[in-house]
Design an enzyme around this catalytic site. Structure first.
Site, mmCIF file in Angstrom:
data_model
loop_
_atom_site.group_PDB
_atom_site.id
_atom_site.type_symbol
_atom_site.label_atom_id
_atom_site.label_comp_id
_atom_site.label_asym_id
_atom_site.label_seq_id
_atom_site.Cartn_x
_atom_site.Cartn_y
_atom_site.Cartn_z
ATOM 1 N N THR A 50 -4.533 4.998 -4.053
ATOM 2 C CA THR A 50 -4.418 7.145 -4.138
ATOM 3 C C THR A 50 -4.434 7.047 -5.591
ATOM 4 O O THR A 50 -4.147 6.258 -6.637
ATOM 5 C CB THR A 50 -3.369 7.591 -3.590
ATOM 6 O OG1 THR A 50 -2.882 8.848 -3.264
ATOM 7 C CG2 THR A 50 -1.566 7.012 -4.425
ATOM 8 N N HIS B 64 -10.567 17.456 -6.794
ATOM 9 C CA HIS B 64 -9.659 16.391 -6.688
ATOM 10 C C HIS B 64 -8.690 16.640 -7.931
ATOM 11 O O HIS B 64 -7.235 16.516 -7.532
ATOM 12 C CB HIS B 64 -10.759 15.480 -7.726
ATOM 13 C CG HIS B 64 -9.900 14.539 -6.670
ATOM 14 N ND1 HIS B 64 -9.253 13.325 -7.882
ATOM 15 C CD2 HIS B 64 -9.433 13.457 -5.561
ATOM 16 C CE1 HIS B 64 -8.198 12.498 -6.728
ATOM 17 N NE2 HIS B 64 -8.188 13.357 -5.327
ATOM 18 N N ASN C 183 -0.209 10.755 -7.554
ATOM 19 C CA ASN C 183 0.388 10.462 -6.292
ATOM 20 C C ASN C 183 1.745 9.407 -6.282
ATOM 21 O O ASN C 183 2.449 10.119 -5.609
ATOM 22 C CB ASN C 183 -0.689 10.360 -5.667
ATOM 23 C CG ASN C 183 -1.396 11.870 -5.701
ATOM 24 O OD1 ASN C 183 -1.744 12.606 -6.348
ATOM 25 N ND2 ASN C 183 -2.877 11.547 -5.478
ATOM 26 N N GLY D 31 -9.862 7.040 -1.055
ATOM 27 C CA GLY D 31 -10.722 7.624 -2.663
ATOM 28 C C GLY D 31 -10.681 8.899 -1.722
ATOM 29 O O GLY D 31 -12.267 9.823 -1.418
ATOM 30 N N GLY D 32 -9.847 9.815 -2.590
ATOM 31 C CA GLY D 32 -10.767 11.692 -2.516
ATOM 32 C C GLY D 32 -11.214 11.660 -2.651
ATOM 33 O O GLY D 32 -11.964 12.987 -1.998
ATOM 34 N N ASP E 261 -0.386 5.088 0.685
ATOM 35 C CA ASP E 261 -0.676 6.249 1.634
ATOM 36 C C ASP E 261 -0.011 5.771 3.583
ATOM 37 O O ASP E 261 -1.293 4.623 3.292
ATOM 38 C CB ASP E 261 -2.055 6.703 1.878
ATOM 39 C CG ASP E 261 -1.862 7.445 0.352
ATOM 40 O OD1 ASP E 261 -0.763 8.275 0.458
ATOM 41 O OD2 ASP E 261 -2.678 7.123 -0.885
ATOM 42 N N ASP F 49 1.039 -1.625 0.264
ATOM 43 C CA ASP F 49 -0.127 0.246 -0.123
ATOM 44 C C ASP F 49 1.243 1.041 -0.184
ATOM 45 O O ASP F 49 2.166 1.047 0.474
ATOM 46 C CB ASP F 49 -0.605 0.382 1.180
ATOM 47 C CG ASP F 49 -1.757 1.062 1.326
ATOM 48 O OD1 ASP F 49 -2.217 1.789 0.610
ATOM 49 O OD2 ASP F 49 -1.662 1.505 2.738
ATOM 50 N N ARG G 8 -14.585 10.505 -1.010
ATOM 51 C CA ARG G 8 -13.678 11.175 0.581
ATOM 52 C C ARG G 8 -14.717 12.565 0.254
ATOM 53 O O ARG G 8 -15.762 12.909 1.661
ATOM 54 C CB ARG G 8 -12.490 11.869 1.320
ATOM 55 C CG ARG G 8 -12.008 11.744 2.098
ATOM 56 C CD ARG G 8 -11.323 11.163 2.825
ATOM 57 N NE ARG G 8 -10.083 9.864 2.317
ATOM 58 C CZ ARG G 8 -9.562 9.893 1.710
ATOM 59 N NH1 ARG G 8 -8.664 10.304 1.775
ATOM 60 N NH2 ARG G 8 -8.857 8.896 2.158
ATOM 61 N N LYS H 93 -6.616 19.407 -5.810
ATOM 62 C CA LYS H 93 -6.234 18.729 -5.104
ATOM 63 C C LYS H 93 -4.739 17.452 -5.406
ATOM 64 O O LYS H 93 -3.273 17.738 -4.651
ATOM 65 C CB LYS H 93 -6.730 17.707 -3.677
ATOM 66 C CG LYS H 93 -6.560 16.987 -3.043
ATOM 67 C CD LYS H 93 -5.962 15.782 -3.160
ATOM 68 C CE LYS H 93 -5.329 14.892 -2.300
ATOM 69 N NZ LYS H 93 -5.160 13.774 -2.951
HETATM 70 C C1 XBP Z 1 -5.982 6.407 0.472
HETATM 71 C C2 XBP Z 1 -6.501 6.741 0.202
HETATM 72 C C3 XBP Z 1 -6.638 7.616 -1.004
HETATM 73 C C4 XBP Z 1 -5.621 9.268 -0.415
HETATM 74 C C5 XBP Z 1 -5.781 10.218 -0.804
HETATM 75 O O1 XBP Z 1 -5.941 4.559 0.719
HETATM 76 O O2 XBP Z 1 -7.636 6.716 0.482
HETATM 77 O O3 XBP Z 1 -7.567 8.090 -0.900
HETATM 78 O O4 XBP Z 1 -5.784 9.690 1.489
HETATM 79 O O5 XBP Z 1 -5.390 9.770 -2.174
HETATM 80 P P1 XBP Z 1 -5.275 3.743 1.143
HETATM 81 P P2 XBP Z 1 -6.313 10.589 -3.908
HETATM 82 O O6 XBP Z 1 -4.073 4.213 1.674
HETATM 83 O O7 XBP Z 1 -5.770 2.376 1.614
HETATM 84 O O8 XBP Z 1 -4.644 3.046 -0.694
HETATM 85 O O9 XBP Z 1 -7.251 12.179 -3.093
HETATM 86 O O10 XBP Z 1 -5.795 10.456 -4.999
HETATM 87 O O11 XBP Z 1 -7.783 9.341 -3.387
HETATM 88 MG MG MG Z 2 -2.917 3.017 3.285
#
Ligand code: XBP
Ligand code: MG
Length: 254
Positions: A124, A82, A128, A52-53, A11, A9, A56, A85
């Site tokens: 993500t 998004h 990113n 997912g941004g 993030d 993973d 979210r 962002k």
């Molecule tokens: C990561 C996410 C992403 C990031 C933001 O989850 O949920 O939405 O927070 O990135 P994981 P985006 O670590 O479980 O993959 O804004 O590009 O979605």
């Molecule tokens: Mg994560």
């Protein structure tokens, strides 16, 4: 079955990107668009329940902003926010950088030396991932990852297993030949639902999550000079200060 690949993973697992990276980038995009949305550190922790941004942002408005009147093209507004962002996030990484978590680079290098394959399974946005790998890893190291499954390539994000299925299919490996590295409950649910054994390195946002079924739960992967704290392990890890391949193999055999 022999271990063939490590699937990471991004993030919260490769780097602590949420609080000082994504959250800040969301707030910059909101301010720029003239919105009074401001995601402080605790609120963002609650919002991380939804991966997912874009998802979210929808969740935030539905759950926390009953006062907000959605425009007719709300989904398009969210998509524009998004994209903005993502621009802020990738610039933020290029300017300041967010380091890899302890033990990540060490384990990646050890895996490569041992001939194991590497992949990424994340929710993500692909840009990113590229930005993080470019700034946090040695030059050219993004190529170490043979498959990068990211963002909207699958319709259902974690905790759905889809992104892991996507990566396993492209690696042409079975879940028994791989191990996943995650930091969150949504992450481990996705990995376990795809049949993968999972190593958890939690962080401030995820330390209280339910990590049922994890092979190892620790505060990070550890370094010789920065030992990890193990909350739970499939075998006794007494005396081990960090996760290396020998310990990983012992854990996976349990
Ligand atoms: C990561 C996410 C992403 C990031 C933001 O989850 O949920 O939405 O927070 O990135 P994981 P985006 O670590 O479980 O993959 O804004 O590009 O979605
Ligand atoms: Mg994560």
């Amino acid at each position: 079955m022999a271990l063939e690949a490590l699937i990471f993973d991004v993030d919260g697992t490769l780097a602590d990107t949420e609080r000082d990276g994504h959250r800040v980038a969301f707030n910059r995009a909101f301010a720029e668009a003239g919105l009074d949305w401001d995601w402080d550190v605790p609120l963002y922790g609650a919002l991380l329940e939804v991966t997912g941004g874009k998802e979210r942002m929808h969740h935030y408005v539905d759950r926390f902003r009953p006062d907000y009147v959605k425009p007719a093209d709300f989904a398009a507004l969210v998509a524009r926010l998004h994209a903005a962002k993502t621009g802020h996030y990738t610039r933020l990484l290029a300017e300041g950088g967010i380091p890899l978590r302890p033990g990540v680079l060490r384990l990646l290098k050890e895996a490569r030396s041992a001939g194991l394959r590497l992949a990424i399974a994340t929710t993500t946005t692909p840009a990113n991932v590229d930005a993080l790998l470019a700034q946090a890893l040695p030059v050219g190291a993004a190529k170490w990852f043979e498959v990068i499954g990211a963002g909207d390539v699958v319709p259902a994000k974690k905790p759905a297993p889809d992104i892991y299925h996507y990566v396993l299919e492209r690696l042409k490996l079975s879940p028994q030949q791989c191990v996943a590295f995650e930091d969150s409950e949504n992450g481990i649910r996705a990995a376990r639902a795809a049949g993968l054994k999972t190593v958890i390195t939690y962080n401030d946002y995820t330390r209280e999550h339910d990590f049922t079924g994890a092979t190892l739960v620790a505060d990070h992967l550890g370094e010789p000079a920065e030992p990890f704290a193990v909350a739970r392990a499939a075998v006794s890890v007494n005396g081990a200060g960090y996760l290396d391949l020998a310990l990983l193999q012992r854990l996976l055999a349990a």
